[in-house]
Scaffold this active site. Structure first.
Site, PDB file in Angstrom:
ATOM      1  N   THR A  38    -125.540  20.056 -54.481  1.00 44.30           N
ATOM      2  CA  THR A  38    -126.269  18.626 -55.129  1.00 44.30           C
ATOM      3  C   THR A  38    -127.525  18.665 -54.640  1.00 44.30           C
ATOM      4  O   THR A  38    -128.361  18.020 -55.304  1.00 44.30           O
ATOM      5  CB  THR A  38    -125.181  17.647 -54.750  1.00 44.30           C
ATOM      6  N   TYR A  89    -116.784  27.026 -48.333  1.00 47.44           N
ATOM      7  CA  TYR A  89    -117.253  26.354 -49.619  1.00 47.44           C
ATOM      8  C   TYR A  89    -116.759  27.517 -50.780  1.00 47.44           C
ATOM      9  O   TYR A  89    -117.570  28.457 -51.341  1.00 47.44           O
ATOM     10  CB  TYR A  89    -118.834  26.175 -49.652  1.00 47.44           C
ATOM     11  N   LYS A  97    -114.089  23.628 -48.492  1.00 45.84           N
ATOM     12  CA  LYS A  97    -114.345  22.596 -49.778  1.00 45.84           C
ATOM     13  C   LYS A  97    -113.980  23.526 -50.677  1.00 45.84           C
ATOM     14  O   LYS A  97    -114.444  24.463 -51.303  1.00 45.84           O
ATOM     15  CB  LYS A  97    -115.656  22.187 -49.424  1.00 45.84           C
ATOM     16  N   ILE A 148    -115.153  16.152 -50.611  1.00 47.38           N
ATOM     17  CA  ILE A 148    -116.657  16.260 -50.747  1.00 47.38           C
ATOM     18  C   ILE A 148    -117.255  16.107 -51.834  1.00 47.38           C
ATOM     19  O   ILE A 148    -116.975  16.576 -52.809  1.00 47.38           O
ATOM     20  CB  ILE A 148    -116.840  17.665 -49.722  1.00 47.38           C
TER      21      ILE A 148
END
Length: 297
Positions: free
Chosen positions: A55, A144, A172, A213
């Site tokens: 992001t 991730y 995540k 998250i």
């Protein structure tokens, strides 16, 4: 900070916001936009921050810029919530060297390491990549797994294998409810499972996961907080009602490539986060109109 100490801090962090990077018109980072944004996030129940993640447009940030962001946010947060630094690339050697540098800062609680992209490694290659990163410093690692961005998936059994490493403390997980359920059921005690899909926050929490998250928590932190509180109290129907209410807003935030929609909304709310670095581009006027209407509905 040891892995056990970080886990204890993260147990209090159910809503972790993957922070955007504000840019000026000339493309430079707008550090002046961080204070109001960060303070408002903490006031709306953000319980941890991801810095220099997807992001934040990490593929177009230099390591020096990332280090500047870490220092700036650390000064603003001053220990109030855990800080998790994006440290992963598709180059194992680069990731190892960068996590060593980040670990020396002393104020980062964990590193977020993404699956190697473009290279398309095997599951054994993925395991060895993360093992090398986890072994490079004392900084704990959050895996991730985001195959929608990087093509290659860390399969659930590879995650379970990595979870046996002392310094790998969480994941995540940006795949399915099936994978979330399998991981939550089978990970070692103390290993934390977060969803990275905002639309699956309800599912992850009701399945016994740690939380989310999130991108949407930039604007929906209060709603996530209330939904998780209802789940914690056993009020599943009430939590589900919140999920149904916010899902169209979440979908709007991913109607075009993120983080363009959340930046559109934040700019509309006066946060001056600016545009995006190429190759990402801002929402068109029509896209922005539809997104803002859905958020404000």
């Amino acid at each position: 900070m040891s892995a056990k100490e970080t886990i204890e801090k993260l147990k209090k962090a159910r809503i972790i916001t993957a922070l955007v990077t504000p840019f000026k018109e000339n493309g430079q980072i707008n550090f002046e936009a961080f204070p109001k944004l960060v303070e408002d996030l903490l006031a709306s129940h953000t319980e941890g921050l991801i810095l220099a993640g997807t992001t934040a447009e990490s593929p177009t940030l230099t390591h020096d810029e990332e280090l500047e962001i870490f220092a700036s946010i650390n000064q603003l947060v001053d220990g109030r919530v855990p800080l998790i630094a994006g440290i992963g690339t598709n180059d194992t050697r680069d990731s190892v060297e960068f996590i060593k540098e980040v670990a020396k800062l002393g104020y980062i609680d964990a590193g977020l390491a993404v699956t190697p992209y473009y290279n398309k490694p095997s599951q054994e290659g993925i395991y060895q990549h993360f093992k090398a990163i986890a072994s490079a410093s004392d900084l704990p690692i959050i895996l991730y797994n985001i195959p929608g961005r990087v093509v290659t998936e860390i399969l659930p059994d590879t995650i379970l294998r990595l979870a046996q490493l002392e310094n790998v403390i969480a994941v995540k997980e940006c795949t399915s409810t099936d994978n979330l359920a399998y991981l939550i059921e089978n990970v070692p005690e103390g290993f934390l499972v977060y969803t990275g899909e905002d639309g699956l926050a309800f599912h992850a929490k009701t399945l016994g996961g740690q939380g989310v998250i999130s991108v949407a928590s930039h604007i929906l932190g209060q709603e996530f907080f209330e939904m998780f509180a209802e789940i914690d109290h056993g009020s599943i129907q009430e939590a589900a009602a919140i999920q149904r209410k916010i899902l169209p807003k979440i979908n709007a935030l991913f109607s075009v490539t993120s983080p363009a929609p959340i930046k559109t909304v934040l700019n509309n709310k006066g946060y001056a986060v600016g545009g995006l670095r190429l190759p990402l581009v801002a929402c068109t006027d029509q896209e922005a109109k539809i997104i803002i209407e859905q958020i404000e509905n």
